[in-house]
Design a protein around this motif. Structure first.
Motif, PDB file in Angstrom:
ATOM      1  N   GLU A 132       0.877  -1.173   0.000  1.00  0.00           N
ATOM      2  CA  GLU A 132       0.000   0.000   0.000  1.00  0.00           C
ATOM      3  C   GLU A 132       0.918   1.228   0.000  1.00  0.00           C
ATOM      4  N   VAL A 133       0.628   2.177  -0.885  1.00  0.00           N
ATOM      5  CA  VAL A 133       1.507   3.348  -0.991  1.00  0.00           C
ATOM      6  C   VAL A 133       0.791   4.588  -0.458  1.00  0.00           C
ATOM      7  N   SER A 134       1.422   5.233   0.522  1.00  0.00           N
ATOM      8  CA  SER A 134       0.870   6.501   1.004  1.00  0.00           C
ATOM      9  C   SER A 134       1.978   7.545   1.069  1.00  0.00           C
ATOM     10  N   LEU A 135       1.555   8.783   1.283  1.00  0.00           N
ATOM     11  CA  LEU A 135       2.471   9.914   1.200  1.00  0.00           C
ATOM     12  C   LEU A 135       2.129  10.891   2.321  1.00  0.00           C
ATOM     13  N   THR A 136       3.143  11.432   2.965  1.00  0.00           N
ATOM     14  CA  THR A 136       2.917  12.536   3.909  1.00  0.00           C
ATOM     15  C   THR A 136       3.538  13.783   3.306  1.00  0.00           C
ATOM     16  N   THR A 137       2.727  14.808   3.133  1.00  0.00           N
ATOM     17  CA  THR A 137       3.156  15.991   2.376  1.00  0.00           C
ATOM     18  C   THR A 137       2.591  17.256   3.000  1.00  0.00           C
ATOM     19  N   ASN A 138       3.188  18.388   2.666  1.00  0.00           N
ATOM     20  CA  ASN A 138       2.574  19.639   3.126  1.00  0.00           C
ATOM     21  C   ASN A 138       1.478  20.106   2.166  1.00  0.00           C
ATOM     22  N   GLY A 139       1.279  19.397   1.080  1.00  0.00           N
ATOM     23  CA  GLY A 139       0.116  19.611   0.217  1.00  0.00           C
ATOM     24  C   GLY A 139       0.273  20.640  -0.880  1.00  0.00           C
ATOM     25  N   THR A 140       1.327  21.465  -0.831  1.00  0.00           N
ATOM     26  CA  THR A 140       1.384  22.595  -1.769  1.00  0.00           C
ATOM     27  C   THR A 140       1.560  22.167  -3.229  1.00  0.00           C
ATOM     28  N   PHE A 141       2.135  20.979  -3.434  1.00  0.00           N
ATOM     29  CA  PHE A 141       2.381  20.558  -4.818  1.00  0.00           C
ATOM     30  C   PHE A 141       1.330  19.573  -5.337  1.00  0.00           C
ATOM     31  N   LEU A 142       0.297  19.319  -4.535  1.00  0.00           N
ATOM     32  CA  LEU A 142      -0.731  18.365  -4.991  1.00  0.00           C
ATOM     33  C   LEU A 142      -1.560  18.910  -6.160  1.00  0.00           C
ATOM     34  N   PRO A 143      -1.914  20.223  -6.161  1.00  0.00           N
ATOM     35  CA  PRO A 143      -2.688  20.707  -7.304  1.00  0.00           C
ATOM     36  C   PRO A 143      -1.899  20.470  -8.599  1.00  0.00           C
ATOM     37  N   GLY A 144      -2.526  19.824  -9.549  1.00  0.00           N
ATOM     38  CA  GLY A 144      -1.865  19.568 -10.834  1.00  0.00           C
ATOM     39  C   GLY A 144      -1.039  18.287 -10.867  1.00  0.00           C
ATOM     40  N   ARG A 145      -0.754  17.716  -9.690  1.00  0.00           N
ATOM     41  CA  ARG A 145       0.060  16.491  -9.691  1.00  0.00           C
ATOM     42  C   ARG A 145      -0.625  15.293  -9.031  1.00  0.00           C
ATOM     43  N   ALA A 146      -1.703  15.559  -8.293  1.00  0.00           N
ATOM     44  CA  ALA A 146      -2.322  14.480  -7.512  1.00  0.00           C
ATOM     45  C   ALA A 146      -2.784  13.329  -8.418  1.00  0.00           C
ATOM     46  N   GLU A 147      -3.385  13.682  -9.557  1.00  0.00           N
ATOM     47  CA  GLU A 147      -3.927  12.620 -10.421  1.00  0.00           C
ATOM     48  C   GLU A 147      -2.839  11.719 -10.973  1.00  0.00           C
ATOM     49  N   ALA A 148      -1.713  12.326 -11.363  1.00  0.00           N
ATOM     50  CA  ALA A 148      -0.612  11.520 -11.904  1.00  0.00           C
ATOM     51  C   ALA A 148      -0.092  10.554 -10.837  1.00  0.00           C
ATOM     52  N   LEU A 149      -0.073  11.016  -9.588  1.00  0.00           N
ATOM     53  CA  LEU A 149       0.408  10.138  -8.510  1.00  0.00           C
ATOM     54  C   LEU A 149      -0.581   8.990  -8.282  1.00  0.00           C
ATOM     55  N   SER A 184       5.368  30.034   6.232  1.00  0.00           N
ATOM     56  CA  SER A 184       5.028  30.036   4.807  1.00  0.00           C
ATOM     57  C   SER A 184       3.660  30.672   4.625  1.00  0.00           C
ATOM     58  N   GLY A 185       3.509  31.392   3.532  1.00  0.00           N
ATOM     59  CA  GLY A 185       2.213  32.015   3.259  1.00  0.00           C
ATOM     60  C   GLY A 185       1.380  31.179   2.307  1.00  0.00           C
ATOM     61  N   ALA A 186       1.644  29.889   2.274  1.00  0.00           N
ATOM     62  CA  ALA A 186       1.027  29.039   1.240  1.00  0.00           C
ATOM     63  C   ALA A 186      -0.298  28.418   1.677  1.00  0.00           C
ATOM     64  N   TYR A 187      -0.991  29.056   2.615  1.00  0.00           N
ATOM     65  CA  TYR A 187      -2.234  28.467   3.136  1.00  0.00           C
ATOM     66  C   TYR A 187      -3.206  28.068   2.026  1.00  0.00           C
ATOM     67  N   GLU A 188      -3.452  29.020   1.087  1.00  0.00           N
ATOM     68  CA  GLU A 188      -4.428  28.738   0.023  1.00  0.00           C
ATOM     69  C   GLU A 188      -3.999  27.541  -0.816  1.00  0.00           C
ATOM     70  N   LYS A 189      -2.702  27.442  -1.048  1.00  0.00           N
ATOM     71  CA  LYS A 189      -2.172  26.319  -1.841  1.00  0.00           C
ATOM     72  C   LYS A 189      -2.450  24.982  -1.145  1.00  0.00           C
ATOM     73  N   VAL A 190      -2.316  24.981   0.189  1.00  0.00           N
ATOM     74  CA  VAL A 190      -2.554  23.744   0.940  1.00  0.00           C
ATOM     75  C   VAL A 190      -4.034  23.360   0.849  1.00  0.00           C
ATOM     76  N   ILE A 191      -4.894  24.357   0.989  1.00  0.00           N
ATOM     77  CA  ILE A 191      -6.337  24.089   0.876  1.00  0.00           C
ATOM     78  C   ILE A 191      -6.649  23.535  -0.518  1.00  0.00           C
ATOM     79  N   GLU A 192      -6.042  24.146  -1.534  1.00  0.00           N
ATOM     80  CA  GLU A 192      -6.206  23.627  -2.912  1.00  0.00           C
ATOM     81  C   GLU A 192      -5.658  22.206  -3.021  1.00  0.00           C
ATOM     82  N   GLY A 193      -4.544  21.955  -2.323  1.00  0.00           N
ATOM     83  CA  GLY A 193      -3.917  20.625  -2.360  1.00  0.00           C
ATOM     84  C   GLY A 193      -4.837  19.559  -1.776  1.00  0.00           C
ATOM     85  N   VAL A 194      -5.484  19.903  -0.666  1.00  0.00           N
ATOM     86  CA  VAL A 194      -6.405  18.950  -0.029  1.00  0.00           C
ATOM     87  C   VAL A 194      -7.558  18.657  -0.990  1.00  0.00           C
ATOM     88  N   LYS A 195      -8.053  19.727  -1.640  1.00  0.00           N
ATOM     89  CA  LYS A 195      -9.160  19.571  -2.594  1.00  0.00           C
ATOM     90  C   LYS A 195      -8.725  18.673  -3.769  1.00  0.00           C
TER      91      LYS A 195
END
Ligand SMILES: Nc1nc2c(ncn2[C@@H]2O[C@H](COP(=O)(O)OP(=O)(O)OP(=O)(O)O)[C@@H](O)[C@H]2O)c(=O)[nH]1
Ligand code: SF4
Ligand code: SF4
Length: 329
Positions: free
Chosen positions: A92-109, A135-146
């Motif tokens: 089983e493959v899982s990932l622990t991340t801060n989420g900022t790079f998930l938008p645009g990459r989550a599907e490929a993973l 970091s001021g990347a709050y919105e990016k993290v919220i987008e990452g979770v989405k």
């Protein structure tokens, strides 16, 4: 399956792919190695794609059935999808991340084989978030979770370290996961022994107590004997799961620990809290990695309860038995 002399079978591995990170969280312990400050470009000391895959293939031979990729921030590795793709099917493959790079990459993973993800989200407010993560990347993290939810990752766990800066947010975070299907909350005890600043500590027993009052069901997870609380939202139309990770001075947690770690430089590491049992896989061949893995598993000891023991005053101190036994002491 390999087990240590305390009967703890190793069923999972946690592989750090880099110690680089685009955040600088005030509580970061970087898998027990220290902080993540430093250059953001790929570093020569990081395991190559082949190194990671070679290790996973050996772990699979010993029936390890889960791998968690961590960091630093593992999504800084451009080859993450390839690593996941090449991970043995049984894991089983899982990932622990801060989420900022998930938008645009989550599907490929997900296409590569990622099944679930833990995203650090310590606040529901950009200002507090910025203070904790530098970091001021709050919105990016919220987008990452989405993006993670939309890509079908299940569950998406929100990791929240409970300490002075965040404790007041716990009830709101619990409501948040109860109201949003697919989300779970993981409350992580602050670890002053790894991060310093004991004054930021919050008594995790109070959090357990509060959750026990809110919960309509309580489960025990086998791993670390972690408690899981099922909590309904105020309107009663949603229900969320809250898991507590409370390792500090907790012999029961360590007695049920089934993980071996690998550092980003390719050292096998038997325990998060120890760096005196590291074993480099360096240029090792597969048979040599097999032997090294066996050795590290054989040398594992429950940190609290065996490596650290309580004296007559109830204080934790290093067990004499282990002084001098490992490199580094
Ligand atoms: N002491 C200790 N802390 C751990 C251990 N596993 C996880 N933690 C703590 O929990 C934090 C978050 O862990 P995650 O990487 O999200 O993964 P996890 O919750 O352990 O794993 P899953 O529940 O399987 O997703 C880590 O950064 C550690 O601080 C462990 O084996 N020992
Ligand atoms: S996002 Fe994770 S790895 Fe990065 S600084 Fe924060 S805790 Fe450390
Ligand atoms: S032995 Fe205890 S402290 Fe060490 S990794 Fe396992 S649970 Fe964490």
């Amino acid at each position: 399956m390999l087990a240590d002399e305390f009967g703890r079978e190793v069923t999972g591995v946690r592989v750090s792919l880099t110690d680089r990170c685009n955040f600088d969280c005030v509580y970061c312990h970087n898998e027990g190695l220290g902080d993540t400050r430093g250059p953001m470009d790929p570093q020569d000391d990081e395991m190559s794609t082949d190194d990671v895959v070679r290790f996973l293939e050996v772990a699979a031979e010993f029936d390890v059935d889960a791998v968690k990729f961590t960091g630093g921030e593992p999504m800084l590795r451009e080859d993450l999808a390839e690593i996941i793709e090449r991970t043995p099917d049984q894991m089983e493959v899982s990932l622990t991340t801060n989420g900022t790079f998930l938008p645009g990459r989550a599907e490929a993973l997900v296409d590569a084989g990622l099944e679930r993800v833990n995203v650090s989200q310590d606040a529901l407010d950009p200002k507090d978030f910025a203070e904790i993560t530098k970091s001021g990347a709050y919105e990016k993290v919220i987008e990452g979770v989405k993006a993670a939810l939309e890509a079908g990752l299940d569950p998406v766990k929100l990791n929240m370290v409970v300490f002075e800066h965040t404790a007041g947010y716990v009830p709101r975070m619990v409501d948040h996961v109860a109201e949003n299907e697919g989300l779970q909350l993981q409350l992580i005890e602050y670890m002053p022994e790894l991060t310093g600043k004991p004054e930021w500590n919050v008594d995790i027993e109070r959090v357990h107590g509060w959750l026990a009052e809110q919960a309509d069901e309580i489960e025990h997870r086998e791993m670390h004997d972690r408690k899981r609380y099922w909590v309904s939202n105020d309107d009663g139309d949603g229900r969320g799961m809250v898991e507590i990770v409370d390792p500090v001075e907790n012999p029961t947690f360590c007695a049920n620990c089934h993980r071996v770690r690998v550092t980003h430089e390719g050292y096998l590491k038997g325990c998060l809290n120890r760096n005196d049992d590291l074993k480099s896989m360096g240029e090792m061949s597969k048979p040599e990695i097999r032997e090294a893995f066996r050795e590290v598993v054989a040398n594992r000891v429950p940190y609290y309860g065996e490596y650290m023991i309580q004296n007559a005053d109830g204080e934790w101190e290093l067990n004499d038995k282990y002084i001098g036994e490992y490199a580094g002491i």
